[in-house]
Design a protein around this motif. Sequence first.
Motif, PDB file in Angstrom:
ATOM      1  N   ILE A   9       0.959  -1.263   0.142  1.00  0.00           N
ATOM      2  CA  ILE A   9      -0.011   0.007  -0.064  1.00  0.00           C
ATOM      3  C   ILE A   9       0.702   1.455   0.118  1.00  0.00           C
ATOM      4  N   ASP A  10       1.063   1.822  -1.083  1.00  0.00           N
ATOM      5  CA  ASP A  10       1.851   3.156  -1.228  1.00  0.00           C
ATOM      6  C   ASP A  10       1.090   4.125  -1.914  1.00  0.00           C
ATOM      7  N   SER A  11      -0.050   4.180  -1.860  1.00  0.00           N
ATOM      8  CA  SER A  11      -0.899   5.339  -2.433  1.00  0.00           C
ATOM      9  C   SER A  11      -2.312   5.395  -1.667  1.00  0.00           C
ATOM     10  N   LEU A  12      -3.024   6.259  -1.807  1.00  0.00           N
ATOM     11  CA  LEU A  12      -4.269   6.348  -1.635  1.00  0.00           C
ATOM     12  C   LEU A  12      -5.341   5.311  -2.352  1.00  0.00           C
ATOM     13  N   LEU A  13      -5.043   5.094  -3.732  1.00  0.00           N
ATOM     14  CA  LEU A  13      -5.815   4.120  -4.454  1.00  0.00           C
ATOM     15  C   LEU A  13      -5.427   2.819  -3.887  1.00  0.00           C
ATOM     16  N   ASP A  14      -4.057   2.576  -3.404  1.00  0.00           N
ATOM     17  CA  ASP A  14      -3.932   1.144  -2.965  1.00  0.00           C
ATOM     18  C   ASP A  14      -4.613   0.944  -1.702  1.00  0.00           C
ATOM     19  N   LEU A  15      -4.741   1.819  -0.818  1.00  0.00           N
ATOM     20  CA  LEU A  15      -5.535   1.792   0.438  1.00  0.00           C
ATOM     21  C   LEU A  15      -7.076   1.622   0.165  1.00  0.00           C
ATOM     22  N   LEU A  16      -7.529   2.372  -0.914  1.00  0.00           N
ATOM     23  CA  LEU A  16      -9.115   2.314  -1.324  1.00  0.00           C
ATOM     24  C   LEU A  16      -9.301   0.824  -1.852  1.00  0.00           C
ATOM     25  N   ASN A  17      -8.178   0.226  -2.517  1.00  0.00           N
ATOM     26  CA  ASN A  17      -8.263  -1.143  -2.924  1.00  0.00           C
ATOM     27  C   ASN A  17      -7.880  -2.308  -1.804  1.00  0.00           C
ATOM     28  N   TRP A  18      -7.608  -1.973  -0.605  1.00  0.00           N
ATOM     29  CA  TRP A  18      -7.398  -2.914   0.428  1.00  0.00           C
ATOM     30  C   TRP A  18      -8.972  -3.305   1.097  1.00  0.00           C
ATOM     31  N   PHE A  19      -9.495  -4.008   0.181  1.00  0.00           N
ATOM     32  CA  PHE A  19     -10.759  -4.258   0.460  1.00  0.00           C
ATOM     33  C   PHE A  19     -11.272  -5.115   1.869  1.00  0.00           C
ATOM     34  N   PRO A  20     -12.225  -5.175   2.354  1.00  0.00           N
ATOM     35  CA  PRO A  20     -12.744  -5.982   3.405  1.00  0.00           C
ATOM     36  C   PRO A  20     -12.684  -7.373   2.919  1.00  0.00           C
ATOM     37  N   HIS A  21     -12.173  -8.287   3.886  1.00  0.00           N
ATOM     38  CA  HIS A  21     -12.303  -9.884   3.552  1.00  0.00           C
ATOM     39  C   HIS A  21     -13.670 -10.442   4.226  1.00  0.00           C
ATOM     40  N   ARG A  22     -14.324  -9.701   4.862  1.00  0.00           N
ATOM     41  CA  ARG A  22     -15.355 -10.253   5.644  1.00  0.00           C
ATOM     42  C   ARG A  22     -16.345  -9.183   6.401  1.00  0.00           C
ATOM     43  N   TYR A  23     -17.504  -9.180   6.370  1.00  0.00           N
ATOM     44  CA  TYR A  23     -18.556  -8.168   7.111  1.00  0.00           C
ATOM     45  C   TYR A  23     -19.265  -8.777   8.266  1.00  0.00           C
ATOM     46  N   LEU A  24     -19.319  -8.062   9.262  1.00  0.00           N
ATOM     47  CA  LEU A  24     -20.049  -8.305  10.270  1.00  0.00           C
ATOM     48  C   LEU A  24     -21.690  -7.694  10.261  1.00  0.00           C
ATOM     49  N   ASP A  25     -22.164  -8.509   9.972  1.00  0.00           N
ATOM     50  CA  ASP A  25     -23.812  -8.038   9.681  1.00  0.00           C
ATOM     51  C   ASP A  25     -24.430  -8.007  11.102  1.00  0.00           C
ATOM     52  N   ARG A  26     -24.761  -7.059  11.785  1.00  0.00           N
ATOM     53  CA  ARG A  26     -25.368  -7.012  13.082  1.00  0.00           C
ATOM     54  C   ARG A  26     -26.450  -7.835  13.129  1.00  0.00           C
ATOM     55  N   THR A  27     -27.515  -7.915  12.003  1.00  0.00           N
ATOM     56  CA  THR A  27     -28.366  -8.873  12.051  1.00  0.00           C
ATOM     57  C   THR A  27     -28.074 -10.417  12.282  1.00  0.00           C
ATOM     58  N   THR A  28     -26.996 -10.673  11.867  1.00  0.00           N
ATOM     59  CA  THR A  28     -26.386 -12.155  12.050  1.00  0.00           C
ATOM     60  C   THR A  28     -25.622 -12.442  13.379  1.00  0.00           C
TER      61      THR A  28
END
Length: 689
Positions: free
Chosen positions: A22-41
């Motif tokens: 990660i060397d730029s703002l775009l690199d960081l934007l492209n550091w995508f979540p690998h999972r989501y916590l869904d409060r309903t689950t």
Amino acid sequence: MKLVDLPNLSTKRLKALSESGIDSLLDLLNWFPHRYLDRTTVLPIRQVKGQGEEVTVVGRIQKIRQKGYGKKKRLEVILQDDTASLKGVWFKGGHYIKKQFSEDDAVAFFGKAKQYGRYVSMAHPEWDKIDDTSDIQDLKQIVPIYPSNKTFSKRRITSKLIHQWQKVILKHERPPEFLPAKIRDQHNLPKRHESYRMIHFPESQSEYKQAFKRFKFEELFLFELSVAKTKHEIIERNEGALFTDLDQYTQPFFNEHLPFELTEGQKSALADIKKDVRSGKQMNRLIQGDVGSGKTIVALGAILMALDNGYQAAFMAPTEILAEQHYRTLSNFLDPLDVNVRLLVGNQKTSLRTDILTDIEGGNCDIVVGTHAVIQDEVNFNNLGLAVIDEQHRFGVKQRAEILTKGSHPHVLVMSATPIPRSLAMTLYSDLDISIIKGLPGGRKPVKTAVRHQSKHDDIYNFVEQELREGGQAYVVYPLVEESEKMDLKDATAGYKKLKKRFSDFEVGLLHGQMKSEEKDAVMQQFINNDIQVLVSTTVIEVGVDVPNASIMIVEHAERFGLSQLHQLRGRIGRGKRQSYCILVHGQKVSKEGKFRLRKMAQTSDGFEIAEADLKLRGPGDFLGTKQSGLPEFRVADIVEDQWILEQAKSAAWEIMNDDPDLQKPEYQKLKEVFIPYYKEKSKFYGMG
């Protein structure tokens, strides 16, 4: 705004990001979540039933303890929320996992919950540290969890901090759109800036799913557009020789001398080739066929078309054994016709080699069959019109490009007996047109496959002896050449000694990769001549070797072989008129995957079905092997799981290529800015740069 302008980004944290690419703002934007916590689950622990359901629970670690001794040693981590406790259990890797936790850490566990005694437990749960259990209530309904690593943990770069940075970036930056509006509308894709918002700050599950689809499509689209551009430039740049006459060799051979009826698959492939060589453009075609489907006769048809029009043909094979086999096959087929076929391999005497090279350059040689020796500098063709490359994956794109320098844009026909699933073919061989030969030639009987435990060896050997006495021959394949202390596998040399005693009335030979080339060739030739009846071997006989009389294939420790490898081994038999048998022998301990592979082999002989199953088991990289070049690396897309997106991306790419190959129209200018540097990088691989 620059990366260094982000809040709470120290020099050490900046270095930690850089170490992760990660060397730029775009690199960081492209550091995508690998999972989501869904409060309903996320369930309170007390509401978890423990009936094998997959759930997410969040709490604080109450206790970390190790129980049991030796092999039964396990790590237990007790997680507690306001309602009850749940136990995470690790039977393997406990020493490492233990270091990751401290008491009172806020953690989320993901896994199958089962009731054991007074605790609900999760075996080997996936887990993520969070900053505080209250985050689940404080944040929006969908909470992104970002990939972490040791460096991030050391510098306290948490999921929460990354999320805060994403918010700042999206407030100040607007990543430019480059997909044309008509493509987005056609495939229902959100705009680029909105996709970043949806992936980092989703308001529902459907939002982040939509965003992931957009970014997967984007990756696959750029790749497919580069392939379409490459193919377009090949077609536009290279005129191909016209093969219009079929009178002297092609028609007489197929009408008068071919000793069998062509299958529908073979006829269809020949029709594709005939259309290509009459188009005025250079042919670049892949013939894919399962083991024993009759690809060689299709290649011979293309060769005869070249000869009919005054051109020479080259036939390349990856090994000398295969080159010699093809040489014999072509020579036998063409015996009734006045055709000069020469064999060019590495270990020939200087006088013979000089004679062959003179024949090739002078035009007396009509067909040259050989290994990579065919593309060496000293080989000069008089008028090369067609190059056939067997077992394409064993060569590589550069060698395919080298054969093109041997003539004035000769037509190229590549063949593969390794079934490749559609998704891989669309990426790996996207610059080629593809013909698939299905079905077996007439007279071929499907191989009968049986799975047997190693305790049945006496029965197996009795059956083999009966086959040998009736005139058959047998392969016995082992995974190793010599005994390994690390793996309890029978080795080929020990197996050879044992089988020599067991089959003392017959000749038993040994073939393995550590032998010199001439030794291997000599043993293989003895087996082909039936001077050897039982050939003990490693997987060097895996691809291409044709011994019609061989009717038995025994694979020892079959559970250790990959699906495609087992299928290739089985393909060495069933090539004559005898009923053939493949016996897969397994040991005591067979993994779940091993059982699946053996069961699949017994169920089907369809190589494409087997390849699809193998691809899903191993993934594209392992399926092709680490040395296979050309498979693109995708950041988000998975060409196995995302085949439908791949097909959409390919369709969109060709739509644009047919509309405006140079991307001159105003609506393609943003795409052009992104595509040109991308294409320059890819074109190095395709030999276009």
